[in-house]
Enzyme design. Structure first.
Site, mmCIF file in Angstrom:
data_model
loop_
_atom_site.group_PDB
_atom_site.id
_atom_site.type_symbol
_atom_site.label_atom_id
_atom_site.label_comp_id
_atom_site.label_asym_id
_atom_site.label_seq_id
_atom_site.Cartn_x
_atom_site.Cartn_y
_atom_site.Cartn_z
ATOM 1 N N GLY A 258 45.619 53.848 36.730
ATOM 2 C CA GLY A 258 45.394 54.202 35.342
ATOM 3 C C GLY A 258 45.573 53.084 34.348
ATOM 4 O O GLY A 258 45.500 53.316 33.133
ATOM 5 N N ASN B 100 38.150 46.492 33.637
ATOM 6 C CA ASN B 100 39.320 46.495 34.502
ATOM 7 C C ASN B 100 39.084 45.514 35.642
ATOM 8 O O ASN B 100 38.163 45.700 36.447
ATOM 9 C CB ASN B 100 39.566 47.901 35.050
ATOM 10 C CG ASN B 100 40.917 48.054 35.712
ATOM 11 O OD1 ASN B 100 41.745 47.152 35.683
ATOM 12 N ND2 ASN B 100 41.149 49.212 36.304
ATOM 13 N N ALA B 101 39.894 44.472 35.712
ATOM 14 C CA ALA B 101 39.699 43.388 36.684
ATOM 15 C C ALA B 101 40.295 43.753 38.041
ATOM 16 O O ALA B 101 41.324 43.210 38.470
ATOM 17 C CB ALA B 101 40.290 42.090 36.160
ATOM 18 N N ILE B 102 39.631 44.694 38.723
ATOM 19 C CA ILE B 102 39.985 45.017 40.106
ATOM 20 C C ILE B 102 38.697 45.205 40.903
ATOM 21 O O ILE B 102 37.600 45.132 40.374
ATOM 22 C CB ILE B 102 40.894 46.248 40.226
ATOM 23 C CG1 ILE B 102 40.146 47.533 39.854
ATOM 24 C CG2 ILE B 102 42.147 46.098 39.376
ATOM 25 C CD1 ILE B 102 40.953 48.796 40.173
ATOM 26 N N ASP B 103 38.846 45.447 42.203
ATOM 27 C CA ASP B 103 37.724 45.726 43.109
ATOM 28 C C ASP B 103 36.691 44.600 43.120
ATOM 29 O O ASP B 103 35.499 44.812 42.879
ATOM 30 C CB ASP B 103 37.052 47.043 42.731
ATOM 31 C CG ASP B 103 37.910 48.257 43.035
ATOM 32 O OD1 ASP B 103 39.057 48.072 43.501
ATOM 33 O OD2 ASP B 103 37.458 49.384 42.805
ATOM 34 N N TRP C 256 36.893 52.455 32.937
ATOM 35 C CA TRP C 256 36.655 51.826 31.652
ATOM 36 C C TRP C 256 35.151 51.811 31.346
ATOM 37 O O TRP C 256 34.497 52.842 31.437
ATOM 38 C CB TRP C 256 37.301 50.430 31.601
ATOM 39 C CG TRP C 256 38.698 50.512 31.095
ATOM 40 C CD1 TRP C 256 39.145 50.235 29.834
ATOM 41 C CD2 TRP C 256 39.856 50.945 31.822
ATOM 42 N NE1 TRP C 256 40.502 50.476 29.721
ATOM 43 C CE2 TRP C 256 40.971 50.923 30.923
ATOM 44 C CE3 TRP C 256 40.082 51.386 33.121
ATOM 45 C CZ2 TRP C 256 42.248 51.295 31.286
ATOM 46 C CZ3 TRP C 256 41.363 51.761 33.489
ATOM 47 C CH2 TRP C 256 42.420 51.712 32.598
ATOM 48 N N SER D 230 36.403 48.884 37.545
ATOM 49 C CA SER D 230 36.861 50.210 37.882
ATOM 50 C C SER D 230 37.054 50.997 36.591
ATOM 51 O O SER D 230 37.809 50.579 35.720
ATOM 52 C CB SER D 230 38.188 50.130 38.647
ATOM 53 O OG SER D 230 38.732 51.414 38.854
ATOM 54 N N ASP E 242 39.886 51.223 51.197
ATOM 55 C CA ASP E 242 39.102 50.101 50.646
ATOM 56 C C ASP E 242 38.877 48.990 51.679
ATOM 57 O O ASP E 242 39.191 47.831 51.443
ATOM 58 C CB ASP E 242 39.796 49.505 49.416
ATOM 59 C CG ASP E 242 40.231 50.548 48.410
ATOM 60 O OD1 ASP E 242 39.419 51.456 48.129
ATOM 61 O OD2 ASP E 242 41.365 50.469 47.911
ATOM 62 N N GLU F 230 33.517 52.520 40.485
ATOM 63 C CA GLU F 230 34.304 51.364 40.918
ATOM 64 C C GLU F 230 33.765 50.847 42.247
ATOM 65 O O GLU F 230 32.709 51.267 42.720
ATOM 66 C CB GLU F 230 35.786 51.735 41.037
ATOM 67 C CG GLU F 230 36.086 52.930 41.906
ATOM 68 C CD GLU F 230 37.507 53.461 41.720
ATOM 69 O OE1 GLU F 230 38.233 52.971 40.842
ATOM 70 O OE2 GLU F 230 37.884 54.382 42.465
#
Length: 326
Positions: free
Chosen positions: A120, A155-158, A177, A175, A43, A212
């Site tokens: 996950g 999903n609160a990432i990336d 969901w 990401s 990443d 994502e």
């Protein structure tokens, strides 16, 4: 100056080959450009600071840093947050287990948005750190910007920060969901804007299909949304690939080359597994380096035991305004 510069004729040939075969021809994708040294990244986000040094920040270990004077030879250079972020333990179990940074220079300082989570789970958070120089060890953590939990459909990432043509700040993230989302950011603080709307940007046709790593680039009157589809982090079994759609507005709607909405599963392939070595390219970002755009990503090297490595290619736009790598 750089080996990666292959000339206009090579770029034109790549575009023609991709166009002739529907935009997804594996044979048309180029090999990653020359990088060497310590290039084991996931990443990656890359910047070039005022003194000309390139820094790549990436997932794990307080957001690993690597530096290069020429964008070819990279060496480990510590981490953005060597001690991690204490608040991240509630999401990842480890203050230093931080993921998917995004670095940009805005308003006279560098901003780094990053995430904390576990595989996950959408018990996740996006944090913010700031630096005056962009160098490892100079980052000051500002805490959480947005969080998600099992109550949420995202999903609160990336994370990735973009500034639109009107100067408004936006954070794309997401990401799996229900896909890629966007919120407004207050430029005065770098935190969430008073407008709390969570806007949808892209999704797959089923929630068990991966999407994502959003990254938005503005070019020629369009905003281009790059994402990574399918499965990461499985070595040579990875199926990651880089997809794109575009919109006249940063908030969408984004459509692919065939006019299909990205919120309805649309996407045009930009880069996928190819040749004898490159497997699962994704986790991408784009760096404007002088007058050229670079696509920065990771992939798994089939010829080197499936090790994850830094990939860098030029990013161009064809006559119809669609991006390609060369």
């Amino acid at each position: 100056m750089f080996t990666l510069f292959r000339g206009a004729l090579a770029a034109a040939a790549a575009v023609a080959a991709v166009a002739a075969m529907g935009g997804t021809a594996l044979a048309a994708y180029p090999e990653p450009g020359l990088v060497r040294g310590d290039i084991g990244v996931h990443d990656p986000t890359m910047i070039r600071t005022a003194d000309g040094t390139y820094y790549t920040y990436s997932t794990h270990n307080g957001l690993e840093a690597r530096s290069s004077a020429n964008r070819i030879d990279f060496a480990r250079a510590g981490a953005a947050l060597p001690d991690g972020a204490a608040w991240a333990r509630a999401y990842s179990g480890d203050a230093r287990e931080l993921w998917a940074p995004d670095v940009s220079y805005q308003g006279g300082r560098y901003l780094m948005y990053y995430s904390a989570s576990s595989f996950g789970s959408n018990n996740s958070a996006i944090g913010l750190a700031v630096s005056d120089t962009g160098r490892p060890g100079t980052w000051r953590d500002r805490g959480r910007v947005i969080t998600s939990s099992a109550r949420d459909d995202f999903n609160a990432i990336d994370p990735q920060l973009s500034v639109d043509a009107e100067g408004r700040w936006w954070l794309a993230f997401g990401s799996w969901w229900t896909g890629i989302k966007m919120i407004r950011i207050d430029p005065a603080t770098g935190n969430r804007h008073a407008d709390r709307t969570v806007r949808p940007l892209a999704a797959r046709t089923r929630t068990d299909l991966g999407i994502e790593a959003p990254h938005i680039v503005r070019n020629g009157g369009y905003y281009y949304l790059f994402t990574s589809w399918d499965l990461c982090c499985r070595g040579t079994a990875s199926t990651y690939r880089i997809m794109v759609g575009r919109s006249r507005s940063i908030t969408g709607p984004y459509t692919d080359r065939n006019g299909r909405a990205l919120t309805a599963g649309g996407g045009t392939e930009v880069l996928a597994a190819h040749g004898s070595r490159v497997v699962g390219p994704g986790g991408q970002s784009v760096l404007r380096d002088g007058d050229r755009d670079l696509l920065v990503y990771h992939y798994y090297d089939r010829a080197d035991g499936g090790r994850h490595k830094l990939g860098v290619n030029h990013l161009g736009f064809d006559a119809a305004g669609w991006p390609y790598v060369w």
